[in-house]
Write a protein that holds these residues in place. Structure first.
Motif, mmCIF file in Angstrom:
data_model
loop_
_atom_site.group_PDB
_atom_site.id
_atom_site.type_symbol
_atom_site.label_atom_id
_atom_site.label_comp_id
_atom_site.label_asym_id
_atom_site.label_seq_id
_atom_site.Cartn_x
_atom_site.Cartn_y
_atom_site.Cartn_z
ATOM 1 N N GLN A 49 0.839 -1.517 0.449
ATOM 2 C CA GLN A 49 -0.268 -0.404 -0.289
ATOM 3 C C GLN A 49 0.914 1.373 0.377
ATOM 4 N N VAL A 50 2.196 1.447 0.353
ATOM 5 C CA VAL A 50 3.209 2.517 0.558
ATOM 6 C C VAL A 50 3.727 2.319 0.183
ATOM 7 N N THR A 51 3.712 1.828 -1.500
ATOM 8 C CA THR A 51 4.850 2.103 -2.522
ATOM 9 C C THR A 51 3.846 1.986 -3.160
ATOM 10 N N PRO A 52 4.416 2.607 -4.670
ATOM 11 C CA PRO A 52 3.909 3.338 -5.751
ATOM 12 C C PRO A 52 3.247 2.315 -6.554
ATOM 13 N N GLY A 53 2.308 2.302 -6.861
ATOM 14 C CA GLY A 53 1.571 1.231 -7.706
ATOM 15 C C GLY A 53 0.838 0.870 -7.498
ATOM 16 N N PRO A 54 -0.322 0.392 -8.324
ATOM 17 C CA PRO A 54 -1.712 -0.686 -7.836
ATOM 18 C C PRO A 54 -1.470 -1.680 -6.697
ATOM 19 N N VAL A 55 -2.370 -1.852 -6.462
ATOM 20 C CA VAL A 55 -1.619 -2.519 -5.143
ATOM 21 C C VAL A 55 -1.459 -4.345 -5.066
ATOM 22 N N ALA A 56 -2.607 -5.028 -6.075
ATOM 23 C CA ALA A 56 -2.025 -6.183 -6.363
ATOM 24 C C ALA A 56 -0.830 -6.765 -7.486
ATOM 25 N N LEU A 57 -0.373 -5.604 -8.364
ATOM 26 C CA LEU A 57 0.211 -5.644 -8.595
ATOM 27 C C LEU A 57 1.505 -5.340 -7.445
ATOM 28 N N ASN A 58 1.729 -4.898 -6.765
ATOM 29 C CA ASN A 58 2.894 -4.781 -5.712
ATOM 30 C C ASN A 58 2.771 -6.602 -4.798
ATOM 31 N N ALA A 59 1.511 -6.556 -5.180
ATOM 32 C CA ALA A 59 1.515 -7.721 -3.780
ATOM 33 C C ALA A 59 2.187 -8.720 -4.384
ATOM 34 N N ALA B 21 5.539 6.434 -10.662
ATOM 35 C CA ALA B 21 6.513 6.105 -9.500
ATOM 36 C C ALA B 21 5.783 7.093 -8.936
ATOM 37 N N VAL B 22 4.954 7.881 -9.389
ATOM 38 C CA VAL B 22 4.682 8.966 -7.917
ATOM 39 C C VAL B 22 3.875 8.771 -7.009
ATOM 40 N N THR B 23 2.452 7.835 -7.441
ATOM 41 C CA THR B 23 1.742 8.009 -6.782
ATOM 42 C C THR B 23 1.090 6.500 -6.009
ATOM 43 N N LEU B 24 0.970 7.076 -5.132
ATOM 44 C CA LEU B 24 0.729 5.934 -4.001
ATOM 45 C C LEU B 24 -0.784 5.318 -3.604
ATOM 46 N N GLY B 25 -1.227 4.272 -3.435
ATOM 47 C CA GLY B 25 -2.494 4.174 -3.234
ATOM 48 C C GLY B 25 -3.270 3.414 -4.202
ATOM 49 N N GLY B 26 -2.829 3.053 -5.769
ATOM 50 C CA GLY B 26 -2.811 2.615 -6.615
ATOM 51 C C GLY B 26 -4.446 3.030 -7.145
ATOM 52 N N GLY B 27 -5.284 2.459 -8.366
ATOM 53 C CA GLY B 27 -6.051 2.754 -9.090
ATOM 54 C C GLY B 27 -6.542 3.894 -9.035
ATOM 55 N N TYR B 28 -7.566 3.833 -7.853
ATOM 56 C CA TYR B 28 -8.533 4.975 -7.889
ATOM 57 C C TYR B 28 -7.739 6.084 -7.493
ATOM 58 N N ALA B 83 3.566 0.089 -24.258
ATOM 59 C CA ALA B 83 4.753 0.563 -23.956
ATOM 60 C C ALA B 83 3.738 1.782 -22.761
ATOM 61 N N SER B 84 3.191 1.927 -22.610
ATOM 62 C CA SER B 84 1.565 2.648 -21.188
ATOM 63 C C SER B 84 2.046 0.957 -20.426
ATOM 64 N N ALA B 85 1.595 -0.041 -21.380
ATOM 65 C CA ALA B 85 1.130 -1.115 -19.711
ATOM 66 C C ALA B 85 2.938 -1.070 -18.987
ATOM 67 N N LEU B 86 3.473 -0.947 -19.910
ATOM 68 C CA LEU B 86 5.703 -1.358 -19.189
ATOM 69 C C LEU B 86 5.710 -0.038 -18.570
ATOM 70 N N GLY B 87 5.233 1.570 -18.356
ATOM 71 C CA GLY B 87 5.154 1.939 -18.047
ATOM 72 C C GLY B 87 4.387 1.947 -17.199
ATOM 73 N N VAL B 88 3.029 1.563 -16.641
ATOM 74 C CA VAL B 88 2.811 1.252 -15.587
ATOM 75 C C VAL B 88 3.745 0.590 -14.621
ATOM 76 N N LEU B 89 4.313 -0.773 -15.134
ATOM 77 C CA LEU B 89 4.203 -1.843 -14.631
ATOM 78 C C LEU B 89 5.989 -1.200 -13.691
ATOM 79 N N VAL B 90 6.995 -0.985 -14.427
ATOM 80 C CA VAL B 90 8.448 -0.768 -14.260
ATOM 81 C C VAL B 90 8.771 0.203 -13.073
ATOM 82 N N PRO B 91 8.256 1.290 -12.649
ATOM 83 C CA PRO B 91 8.409 1.546 -11.601
ATOM 84 C C PRO B 91 8.357 1.281 -10.299
#
Lengths: 171, 183
Positions: A49-59, B21-28, B83-91
Protein backbone atom coordinates in the motif's frame (compact mmCIF):
# COMPACT_ATOMS: atom_id res chain seq x y z
CA UNK A 1 7.82 -21.62 -9.65
CA UNK A 2 5.20 -23.34 -11.81
CA UNK A 3 2.71 -22.96 -8.95
CA UNK A 4 3.64 -19.30 -8.70
CA UNK A 5 2.92 -18.71 -12.39
CA UNK A 6 -0.33 -20.71 -12.37
CA UNK A 7 -1.59 -19.04 -9.19
CA UNK A 8 -1.00 -15.54 -10.47
CA UNK A 9 -2.42 -16.29 -13.93
CA UNK A 10 -5.59 -17.42 -12.17
CA UNK A 11 -5.64 -14.41 -9.86
CA UNK A 12 -5.22 -12.05 -12.81
CA UNK A 13 -8.15 -13.69 -14.58
CA UNK A 14 -10.64 -12.93 -11.79
CA UNK A 15 -9.52 -9.37 -11.04
CA UNK A 16 -12.66 -7.73 -12.46
CA UNK A 17 -13.39 -4.47 -10.74
CA UNK A 18 -9.76 -3.66 -10.05
CA UNK A 19 -6.86 -4.94 -8.01
CA UNK A 20 -8.46 -4.68 -4.58
CA UNK A 21 -10.92 -7.44 -5.44
CA UNK A 22 -8.12 -10.01 -5.50
CA UNK A 23 -6.10 -9.03 -2.43
CA UNK A 24 -8.20 -11.42 -0.30
CA UNK A 25 -7.76 -14.12 -2.89
CA UNK A 26 -3.99 -13.59 -3.01
CA UNK A 27 -4.00 -14.12 0.75
CA UNK A 28 -5.95 -17.39 0.44
CA UNK A 29 -3.58 -18.62 -2.25
CA UNK A 30 -0.42 -17.58 -0.41
CA UNK A 31 -1.50 -19.25 2.86
CA UNK A 32 -2.69 -22.40 1.06
CA UNK A 33 0.62 -22.78 -0.76
CA UNK A 34 2.50 -22.07 2.45
CA UNK A 35 4.52 -19.26 0.86
CA UNK A 36 4.02 -16.91 3.80
CA UNK A 37 2.31 -16.96 7.19
CA UNK A 38 -0.45 -14.55 8.20
CA UNK A 39 1.88 -12.10 9.92
CA UNK A 40 4.27 -11.89 6.99
CA UNK A 41 1.37 -11.41 4.57
CA UNK A 42 0.01 -8.60 6.73
CA UNK A 43 3.36 -6.79 6.45
CA UNK A 44 3.39 -7.45 2.74
CA UNK A 45 -0.03 -5.82 2.21
CA UNK A 46 0.98 -2.85 4.34
CA UNK A 47 4.12 -2.39 2.25
CA UNK A 48 2.24 -2.88 -1.04
CA UNK A 49 0.00 0.00 0.00
CA UNK A 50 2.73 2.46 0.81
CA UNK A 51 4.83 1.81 -2.29
CA UNK A 52 3.80 3.38 -5.61
CA UNK A 53 1.73 1.40 -8.10
CA UNK A 54 -1.44 -0.72 -8.04
CA UNK A 55 -1.70 -2.66 -4.77
CA UNK A 56 -2.41 -6.05 -6.36
CA UNK A 57 0.61 -5.75 -8.66
CA UNK A 58 2.85 -4.75 -5.78
CA UNK A 59 1.56 -7.67 -3.73
CA UNK A 60 2.27 -10.03 -6.65
CA UNK A 61 5.81 -8.68 -7.00
CA UNK A 62 6.46 -9.05 -3.26
CA UNK A 63 5.07 -12.60 -3.07
CA UNK A 64 7.12 -13.56 -6.12
CA UNK A 65 10.23 -12.13 -4.52
CA UNK A 66 9.67 -14.18 -1.36
CA UNK A 67 9.17 -17.37 -3.35
CA UNK A 68 11.87 -17.03 -5.98
CA UNK A 69 13.93 -13.86 -5.69
CA UNK A 70 14.30 -11.63 -8.73
CA UNK A 71 13.06 -14.30 -11.18
CA UNK A 72 10.09 -15.02 -8.92
CA UNK A 73 9.08 -11.38 -8.68
CA UNK A 74 9.29 -10.93 -12.46
CA UNK A 75 7.30 -14.13 -13.10
CA UNK A 76 4.57 -13.30 -10.58
CA UNK A 77 4.18 -9.75 -11.90
CA UNK A 78 4.04 -10.84 -15.55
CA UNK A 79 1.64 -13.68 -14.71
CA UNK A 80 -0.85 -11.48 -12.91
CA UNK A 81 -0.99 -9.02 -15.86
CA UNK A 82 -1.08 -11.66 -18.63
CA UNK A 83 -4.84 -12.23 -18.67
CA UNK A 84 -5.69 -8.51 -18.33
CA UNK A 85 -3.36 -7.62 -21.21
CA UNK A 86 -4.60 -10.47 -23.43
CA UNK A 87 -8.19 -9.57 -22.60
CA UNK A 88 -7.71 -5.96 -23.56
CA UNK A 89 -5.93 -7.02 -26.77
CA UNK A 90 -8.68 -9.43 -27.72
CA UNK A 91 -11.77 -7.69 -26.40
CA UNK A 92 -10.74 -4.07 -25.95
CA UNK A 93 -12.05 -2.84 -29.28
CA UNK A 94 -15.07 -5.12 -29.14
CA UNK A 95 -16.24 -4.16 -25.68
CA UNK A 96 -16.76 -0.49 -26.48
CA UNK A 97 -18.94 -1.48 -29.47
CA UNK A 98 -21.08 -4.06 -27.67
CA UNK A 99 -23.69 -1.52 -26.61
CA UNK A 100 -26.56 -3.09 -24.64
CA UNK A 101 -25.04 -6.55 -24.77
CA UNK A 102 -21.92 -5.01 -23.21
CA UNK A 103 -24.09 -3.97 -20.27
CA UNK A 104 -25.39 -7.50 -19.89
CA UNK A 105 -21.82 -8.80 -19.94
CA UNK A 106 -20.63 -6.25 -17.36
CA UNK A 107 -23.56 -6.82 -15.04
CA UNK A 108 -23.15 -10.60 -15.24
CA UNK A 109 -19.57 -10.25 -14.02
CA UNK A 110 -20.41 -7.80 -11.29
CA UNK A 111 -22.12 -10.17 -8.82
CA UNK A 112 -18.94 -12.19 -8.45
CA UNK A 113 -17.02 -8.99 -7.75
CA UNK A 114 -19.23 -8.31 -4.72
CA UNK A 115 -18.39 -11.78 -3.50
CA UNK A 116 -14.64 -11.26 -3.87
CA UNK A 117 -14.74 -7.93 -2.04
CA UNK A 118 -16.89 -9.38 0.76
CA UNK A 119 -14.41 -12.24 1.06
CA UNK A 120 -11.53 -9.77 1.30
CA UNK A 121 -13.22 -7.82 4.09
CA UNK A 122 -14.07 -11.06 5.88
CA UNK A 123 -10.49 -12.34 5.65
CA UNK A 124 -8.81 -9.17 6.87
CA UNK A 125 -11.27 -7.89 9.46
CA UNK A 126 -10.26 -10.25 12.32
CA UNK A 127 -6.56 -9.45 11.81
CA UNK A 128 -7.11 -5.72 11.71
CA UNK A 129 -9.35 -5.87 14.76
CA UNK A 130 -6.82 -7.66 16.95
CA UNK A 131 -6.87 -4.70 19.31
CA UNK A 132 -9.37 -1.88 19.90
CA UNK A 133 -7.03 0.76 18.48
CA UNK A 134 -6.62 -1.06 15.15
CA UNK A 135 -10.36 -1.73 15.01
CA UNK A 136 -10.94 1.99 15.53
CA UNK A 137 -8.61 2.80 12.64
CA UNK A 138 -10.45 0.35 10.39
CA UNK A 139 -13.85 1.79 11.29
CA UNK A 140 -12.59 5.36 10.88
CA UNK A 141 -11.14 4.51 7.48
CA UNK A 142 -14.43 2.94 6.43
CA UNK A 143 -16.43 5.98 7.51
CA UNK A 144 -14.15 8.48 5.81
CA UNK A 145 -13.72 6.48 2.62
CA UNK A 146 -17.39 5.57 2.28
CA UNK A 147 -18.97 8.91 3.13
CA UNK A 148 -16.41 11.59 2.23
CA UNK A 149 -14.05 12.21 -0.64
CA UNK A 150 -11.02 11.64 1.58
CA UNK A 151 -7.90 10.59 -0.29
CA UNK A 152 -7.23 6.90 0.52
CA UNK A 153 -3.48 7.53 0.55
CA UNK A 154 -3.89 10.03 3.36
CA UNK A 155 -6.01 7.53 5.29
CA UNK A 156 -3.33 4.83 4.91
CA UNK A 157 -0.43 7.11 5.85
CA UNK A 158 -2.47 8.80 8.57
CA UNK A 159 -3.35 5.48 10.19
CA UNK A 160 0.30 4.44 10.11
CA UNK A 161 1.31 7.74 11.71
CA UNK A 162 -1.40 7.46 14.41
CA UNK A 163 -0.32 3.96 15.33
CA UNK A 164 3.29 5.09 15.46
CA UNK A 165 2.32 7.99 17.73
CA UNK A 166 0.31 5.63 19.94
CA UNK A 167 3.32 3.35 20.28
CA UNK A 168 5.30 6.24 21.74
CA UNK A 169 2.53 7.39 24.06
CA UNK A 170 1.72 3.91 25.36
CA UNK A 171 5.32 2.76 25.61
CA UNK B 1 -8.48 22.98 -27.58
CA UNK B 2 -6.19 22.27 -30.47
CA UNK B 3 -5.43 18.60 -30.93
CA UNK B 4 -1.72 17.98 -30.74
CA UNK B 5 0.15 15.27 -32.58
CA UNK B 6 -0.45 11.73 -31.30
CA UNK B 7 2.30 10.76 -28.85
CA UNK B 8 4.99 8.22 -29.70
CA UNK B 9 5.11 4.95 -27.69
CA UNK B 10 8.24 6.22 -25.96
CA UNK B 11 6.49 9.36 -24.77
CA UNK B 12 3.56 7.26 -23.56
CA UNK B 13 5.94 5.02 -21.65
CA UNK B 14 7.55 8.03 -19.97
CA UNK B 15 4.16 9.62 -19.24
CA UNK B 16 2.79 6.53 -17.49
CA UNK B 17 6.11 5.70 -15.80
CA UNK B 18 6.26 9.15 -14.24
CA UNK B 19 2.70 8.92 -12.91
CA UNK B 20 3.15 5.35 -11.69
CA UNK B 21 6.39 6.22 -9.92
CA UNK B 22 4.94 8.96 -7.75
CA UNK B 23 1.36 7.81 -7.11
CA UNK B 24 0.68 5.87 -3.93
CA UNK B 25 -2.58 4.09 -3.30
CA UNK B 26 -3.27 2.24 -6.53
CA UNK B 27 -5.93 2.55 -9.19
CA UNK B 28 -8.46 4.83 -7.57
CA UNK B 29 -5.77 7.44 -7.16
CA UNK B 30 -4.01 6.76 -10.48
CA UNK B 31 -7.06 7.09 -12.70
CA UNK B 32 -7.91 10.76 -12.03
CA UNK B 33 -4.22 11.68 -12.32
CA UNK B 34 -4.02 9.92 -15.71
CA UNK B 35 -7.19 11.67 -16.88
CA UNK B 36 -5.89 15.13 -16.00
CA UNK B 37 -2.42 14.39 -17.38
CA UNK B 38 -3.72 13.23 -20.76
CA UNK B 39 -5.84 16.33 -21.08
CA UNK B 40 -3.00 18.64 -20.09
CA UNK B 41 -0.79 17.08 -22.74
CA UNK B 42 -3.58 17.68 -25.26
CA UNK B 43 -3.64 14.00 -26.16
CA UNK B 44 -7.14 13.15 -25.03
CA UNK B 45 -10.06 14.98 -23.47
CA UNK B 46 -11.13 13.88 -20.02
CA UNK B 47 -14.58 12.80 -21.13
CA UNK B 48 -13.13 10.64 -23.91
CA UNK B 49 -10.79 9.08 -21.41
CA UNK B 50 -13.63 8.26 -19.03
CA UNK B 51 -15.68 6.63 -21.75
CA UNK B 52 -12.70 4.39 -22.55
CA UNK B 53 -12.26 3.81 -18.84
CA UNK B 54 -15.84 2.56 -18.57
CA UNK B 55 -14.99 -0.16 -21.07
CA UNK B 56 -11.65 -0.86 -19.36
CA UNK B 57 -13.46 -1.63 -16.12
CA UNK B 58 -15.39 -4.50 -17.65
CA UNK B 59 -12.20 -6.47 -18.23
CA UNK B 60 -10.09 -8.12 -15.54
CA UNK B 61 -7.04 -6.31 -14.21
CA UNK B 62 -5.95 -3.59 -11.82
CA UNK B 63 -7.88 -0.54 -12.99
CA UNK B 64 -4.81 1.68 -13.19
CA UNK B 65 -3.23 -0.81 -15.58
CA UNK B 66 -6.42 -1.22 -17.63
CA UNK B 67 -6.84 2.53 -17.94
CA UNK B 68 -3.28 2.75 -19.32
CA UNK B 69 -3.83 -0.17 -21.72
CA UNK B 70 -6.96 1.40 -23.23
CA UNK B 71 -5.57 4.93 -23.41
CA UNK B 72 -2.28 3.66 -24.89
CA UNK B 73 -4.04 1.72 -27.62
CA UNK B 74 -6.36 4.61 -28.47
CA UNK B 75 -3.41 7.00 -28.81
CA UNK B 76 -0.74 4.86 -30.48
CA UNK B 77 -2.10 1.44 -31.42
CA UNK B 78 -0.55 -1.78 -30.19
CA UNK B 79 2.94 -0.29 -29.59
CA UNK B 80 1.18 2.34 -27.49
CA UNK B 81 -0.66 -0.34 -25.50
CA UNK B 82 2.55 -2.20 -24.65
CA UNK B 83 4.53 0.99 -23.97
CA UNK B 84 1.82 2.21 -21.58
CA UNK B 85 1.62 -1.15 -19.80
CA UNK B 86 5.38 -1.15 -19.26
CA UNK B 87 5.21 2.44 -18.05
CA UNK B 88 2.74 1.46 -15.32
CA UNK B 89 4.59 -1.74 -14.38
CA UNK B 90 8.27 -0.84 -14.31
CA UNK B 91 8.55 1.87 -11.59
CA UNK B 92 6.64 -0.03 -8.87
CA UNK B 93 8.51 -3.19 -9.79
CA UNK B 94 11.84 -1.44 -9.30
CA UNK B 95 10.67 0.19 -6.07
CA UNK B 96 9.46 -3.15 -4.70
CA UNK B 97 12.76 -4.85 -5.49
CA UNK B 98 14.57 -2.21 -3.47
CA UNK B 99 12.09 -2.54 -0.61
CA UNK B 100 12.16 -6.37 -0.64
CA UNK B 101 15.84 -6.39 0.17
CA UNK B 102 15.19 -4.29 3.24
CA UNK B 103 11.80 -5.69 4.28
CA UNK B 104 13.05 -8.04 7.00
CA UNK B 105 15.28 -5.43 8.59
CA UNK B 106 12.63 -2.71 8.44
CA UNK B 107 9.79 -4.85 9.78
CA UNK B 108 11.92 -5.82 12.79
CA UNK B 109 12.22 -2.17 13.88
CA UNK B 110 9.71 -1.18 16.51
CA UNK B 111 8.67 2.13 14.92
CA UNK B 112 8.42 0.72 11.42
CA UNK B 113 6.42 -2.19 12.87
CA UNK B 114 3.92 0.22 14.44
CA UNK B 115 3.60 2.23 11.23
CA UNK B 116 3.00 -0.87 9.10
CA UNK B 117 0.45 -2.22 11.60
CA UNK B 118 -1.45 1.06 11.38
CA UNK B 119 -1.28 1.14 7.59
CA UNK B 120 -2.55 -2.43 7.49
CA UNK B 121 -5.38 -1.82 9.94
CA UNK B 122 -7.25 0.36 7.45
CA UNK B 123 -7.33 -2.36 4.75
CA UNK B 124 -10.66 -3.98 5.68
CA UNK B 125 -12.14 -0.50 6.19
CA UNK B 126 -11.05 0.71 2.74
CA UNK B 127 -12.21 -2.46 1.00
CA UNK B 128 -15.52 -2.32 2.88
CA UNK B 129 -15.91 1.30 1.73
CA UNK B 130 -15.27 0.24 -1.87
CA UNK B 131 -17.88 -2.51 -1.46
CA UNK B 132 -20.32 -0.03 0.11
CA UNK B 133 -19.96 2.42 -2.79
CA UNK B 134 -20.51 -0.39 -5.30
CA UNK B 135 -23.58 -1.60 -3.40
CA UNK B 136 -25.02 1.89 -3.30
CA UNK B 137 -24.53 2.65 -6.98
CA UNK B 138 -25.87 -0.62 -8.39
CA UNK B 139 -29.44 -0.91 -9.66
CA UNK B 140 -30.54 -3.89 -7.57
CA UNK B 141 -33.20 -6.40 -8.50
CA UNK B 142 -34.07 -9.71 -6.78
CA UNK B 143 -31.89 -11.80 -9.12
CA UNK B 144 -28.83 -9.63 -8.55
CA UNK B 145 -29.33 -9.58 -4.77
CA UNK B 146 -29.57 -13.37 -4.57
CA UNK B 147 -26.59 -13.92 -6.85
CA UNK B 148 -24.32 -11.42 -5.07
CA UNK B 149 -25.24 -12.82 -1.62
CA UNK B 150 -24.77 -16.40 -2.80
CA UNK B 151 -21.37 -15.57 -4.32
CA UNK B 152 -20.25 -13.81 -1.13
CA UNK B 153 -21.41 -16.68 1.11
CA UNK B 154 -19.80 -19.35 -1.08
CA UNK B 155 -16.48 -17.51 -1.27
CA UNK B 156 -16.34 -16.82 2.46
CA UNK B 157 -17.10 -20.48 3.28
CA UNK B 158 -14.72 -21.98 0.71
CA UNK B 159 -12.16 -19.31 -0.20
CA UNK B 160 -10.01 -21.81 -2.10
CA UNK B 161 -12.81 -22.19 -4.64
CA UNK B 162 -13.40 -18.46 -5.05
CA UNK B 163 -12.17 -18.26 -8.69
CA UNK B 164 -14.54 -21.09 -9.68
CA UNK B 165 -17.42 -19.41 -7.80
CA UNK B 166 -16.62 -16.15 -9.52
CA UNK B 167 -17.05 -17.63 -12.98
CA UNK B 168 -20.10 -19.63 -11.90
CA UNK B 169 -21.70 -16.39 -10.68
CA UNK B 170 -20.85 -14.70 -13.98
CA UNK B 171 -22.38 -17.55 -15.99
CA UNK B 172 -25.56 -17.52 -13.88
CA UNK B 173 -25.53 -13.73 -14.08
CA UNK B 174 -25.72 -13.88 -17.86
CA UNK B 175 -29.13 -15.60 -17.47
CA UNK B 176 -30.31 -13.40 -14.62
CA UNK B 177 -29.63 -10.32 -16.74
CA UNK B 178 -32.13 -9.74 -19.52
CA UNK B 179 -30.84 -8.81 -22.98
CA UNK B 180 -32.02 -5.22 -22.50
CA UNK B 181 -30.36 -4.87 -19.12
CA UNK B 182 -29.25 -1.45 -17.96
CA UNK B 183 -25.91 -0.80 -16.30
Amino acid sequence: MIELVLSFLKLGAVSYGGGWTIVGLIRTEVLRQGWLDEGAFRDLVAIAQVTPGPVALNAATLVGHKVGGLAGSALATLSVVTVPILASLALGALISRLGPRGNRFREALRSGTFGLLAMTVWAFAPEAARDPFAAGLALGAFGLAAFTKANPVLLILGAGALKLLASFVLA
Amino acid sequence: MQASKPPSPLRLFLFFARISAVTLGGGYVLVPVIARGLERKGWMEEKDFFSLFGAAQSLPGPIGLNAALFAGRALAGLPGLFASALGVLVPPFAAILLVSEAIGVVAAQKQARAFLDGAFAVVPGLVAALLWRMIRTRAWNPGRVVLALAAAAAMILAPGWAPAFFFAAAALGWFVETPGTKA
